[in-house]
Design an enzyme around this catalytic site. Structure first.
Site, PDB file in Angstrom:
ATOM      1  N   LYS A 197       0.848  -1.216  -0.274  1.00  0.00           N
ATOM      2  CA  LYS A 197      -0.237  -0.024  -0.110  1.00  0.00           C
ATOM      3  C   LYS A 197       0.739   1.439   0.006  1.00  0.00           C
ATOM      4  O   LYS A 197       0.464   2.355  -0.562  1.00  0.00           O
ATOM      5  CB  LYS A 197      -0.995  -0.076   1.165  1.00  0.00           C
ATOM      6  CG  LYS A 197      -1.875  -1.223   1.012  1.00  0.00           C
ATOM      7  CD  LYS A 197      -3.033  -1.272   1.979  1.00  0.00           C
ATOM      8  CE  LYS A 197      -4.191  -2.251   1.696  1.00  0.00           C
ATOM      9  NZ  LYS A 197      -3.730  -3.855   2.022  1.00  0.00           N
TER      10      LYS A 197
HETATM   11  C1  LIG Z   1      -4.444  -4.681   1.619  1.00  0.00           C
HETATM   12  C2  LIG Z   1      -3.789  -5.856   1.244  1.00  0.00           C
HETATM   13  C3  LIG Z   1      -4.187  -6.924   0.434  1.00  0.00           C
HETATM   14  C4  LIG Z   1      -5.298  -6.834  -0.213  1.00  0.00           C
HETATM   15  O1  LIG Z   1      -5.199  -5.785  -1.233  1.00  0.00           O
HETATM   16  P1  LIG Z   1      -6.598  -5.424  -1.793  1.00  0.00           P
HETATM   17  O2  LIG Z   1      -6.323  -4.130  -2.717  1.00  0.00           O
HETATM   18  O3  LIG Z   1      -7.622  -5.093  -0.841  1.00  0.00           O
HETATM   19  O4  LIG Z   1      -7.411  -6.516  -2.611  1.00  0.00           O
HETATM   20  C5  LIG Z   1      -3.271  -8.019   0.490  1.00  0.00           C
HETATM   21  N1  LIG Z   1      -2.126  -8.139   1.099  1.00  0.00           N
HETATM   22  C6  LIG Z   1      -1.563  -6.976   1.866  1.00  0.00           C
HETATM   23  C7  LIG Z   1      -0.556  -7.369   2.599  1.00  0.00           C
HETATM   24  C8  LIG Z   1      -2.604  -6.109   1.935  1.00  0.00           C
HETATM   25  O5  LIG Z   1      -2.017  -5.129   2.947  1.00  0.00           O
END
Ligand SMILES: *Cc1c(COP(=O)(O)O)cnc(C)c1O
Length: 461
Positions: free
Chosen positions: A108
């Site tokens: 993210k």
């Molecule tokens: C947020 C997250 C996901 C899922 O991603 P989305 O965009 O919500 O589908 C998968 N793995 C990790 C480590 C995350 O932080």
């Protein structure tokens, strides 16, 4: 480029407005009115380092002066510790796209470091304030906080489900003591947090009075920043294998990351499969296998960032799936809201969407995926990555390399690593520092009123 709402009742907006708005006033999600098709530019784009590629892709969608955008992109990725930003590594018969070299060690950061700079750019030009409200199942919160901590003109309020994120995730958020950062621990699930978020945003007078903005994956700028690494990874794997088509395996919760892959494919990147992988919270994998979208109960798993039943970004995909028809989309969402379910019929091929393959992974199979790669290749992965890598094995093909998105550093989930391989082998200096840091958070009941009045009190202080 204009931005339109999936619900069709919002006037077309500019990129800047779409980013500041988050959710559209009609309750829909914003989408570009056109997806640029750039298959004819692949040879040119393939030669670019990450930052240059990011600039070329983002500028297709964003009305920011070129020199400003260049600066913003450079600044955003200067906080990453790997010179390639998102490197791709070959492990056995697959490739891992490592998205965890940013400041909070999860994918993210790729979007939220950029979004922090984008907000600052917009606000510094208008002299306005922004109060960000976010709901997190774990990693979004810390990445969002890290993207805006200490910035002028911005406050951030982050709700997480009390006691349902890992202790490291909680510390990553609550140890940030900047005066503009407010952590709210909600007594409920992530879906409760997300419900409160939607309700607060739907209170338009409150939203306007306090200049509320969103950083959740409903913010188009996040999807946009994530499109870049699909291109980058595909190019690196093409370079190394000579193959011209690739597959991606994506561990999925809110359908944000994989939706960026879907847009990349629609832009002309030669992707033959998007393998959607869920944990036991399998609403999305059931949908792609049956056409039925129906919410179940939220299960707590070892991949907590995917413990989600109602995927906020799915509405964007569904809009396209329903022929970009806002009336049909609104009807489907109403159905879902009323009865917890709606269905679409599979296409002529029998598949809901031939681009997608989908399955879910159990806790046991996820732990054994971690173990398998560690024992065979000395490669350690986090449990989210392992959900994707495990499901990916069903769709391996010799002629089309499989790129598994590695969404978090394993050191963020030490207990899962211990459970998988029997020892505490995942470490990172940033994680070790956290143990000694002081923390601050506010525990609130799972109610819109409680959250709204807390926000009001902090702003009016
Ligand atoms: C947020 C997250 C996901 C899922 O991603 P989305 O965009 O919500 O589908 C998968 N793995 C990790 C480590 C995350 O932080």
């Amino acid at each position: 480029m204009k931005y339109i709402s999936t619900r069709g009742k919002t006037a077309p907006a500019t990129f800047g407005d779409a980013v500041m708005m988050g959710l559209a006033p009609d309750g829909g999600l914003l989408l570009p009115d056109d997806i640029p098709f750039i298959a004819n530019r692949i040879d040119e784009l393939r030669k670019l380092p990450y930052q240059r590629l990011a600039y070329e892709i983002i500028r297709l969608y964003a009305d920011i002066p070129d020199s400003e955008l260049r600066k913003m992109v450079k600044l955003s990725y200067s906080t990453f510790t790997h010179k390639e930003v998102t490197p791709v590594v070959n492990v056995g018969d697959v490739w891992f796209l490592e998205l965890f070299h940013g400041p909070t060690l999860a994918f993210k950061d790729v979007a939220l470091q950029f979004l922090g700079n984008l907000f600052e750019y917009k606000l510094s030009r208008t002299g306005r304030e922004l109060n960000i409200l976010a709901a997190t199942s774990g990693d979004t919160g810390s990445a969002a906080i890290c993207g805006v901590r200490g910035r002028k003109h911005i406050r951030i309020f982050v709700m997480h489900p009390h006691g349902r994120v890992s202790s490291i995730q909680e510390r990553q958020m609550t140890s940030v003591l900047d005066a503009n950062v407010f952590n709210i621990a909600v007594d409920g699930t992530f879906d409760d947090c997300q419900g409160i978020l939607k309700d607060v945003f739907n209170d338009l007078s409150f939203k306007d009075r306090y200049a509320l903005g969103a950083v959740n994956s409903i913010n188009w700028a996040r999807v946009l920043a994530q499109i870049v690494y699909y291109f980058y990874a595909a190019f690196r794997v093409m370079d190394k294998t000579g193959r011209m088509r690739v597959r991606f395996a994506v561990p999925t919760g809110n359908f944000g990351d994989i939706f960026a892959g879907y847009i990349a494919a629609r832009m002309g990147l030669p992707v033959s499969k998007l393998v959607l992988a869920t944990n036991e919270n399998d609403i999305l994998s059931r949908f792609f296998n049956t056409g039925v979208y129906s919410a179940g109960k939220v299960h707590a798993t070892i991949s907590p960032s995917m413990d989600i039943q109602v995927a906020s970004n799915f509405e964007r995909y569904l809009f396209y799936k329903l022929g970009s028809d806002p009336v049909k989309l609104a009807a489907a969402m109403d159905d879902f809201k009323r009865s917890g379910r709606f269905a679409i019929s599979p296409g002529a091929s029998g598949a809901v969407d031939p681009l997608f393959a989908a399955d879910s992974a159990t806790t046991d199979s996820t732990l054994s995926t971690i173990r398998r790669y560690y024992v065979k290749h000395k490669y350690l992965m986090d449990p989210h990555t392992a959900v994707g890598a495990g499901v990916a094995r069903m769709w391996l093909d010799d002629s089309e390399p499989m790129i598994c998105l590695a969404t978090a550093h394993p050191a963020k989930f030490p207990q899962a690593i211990i459970d998988a391989i029997g020892k505490d082998a995942a470490h990172h200096p940033e994680m070790q520092k956290l143990e000694k840091m002081p923390t601050r958070m506010e525990v609130l009941p799972a109610s819109v009123e409680a959250v709204r009045s807390y926000i009001e009190r902090q702003i009016n202080k």
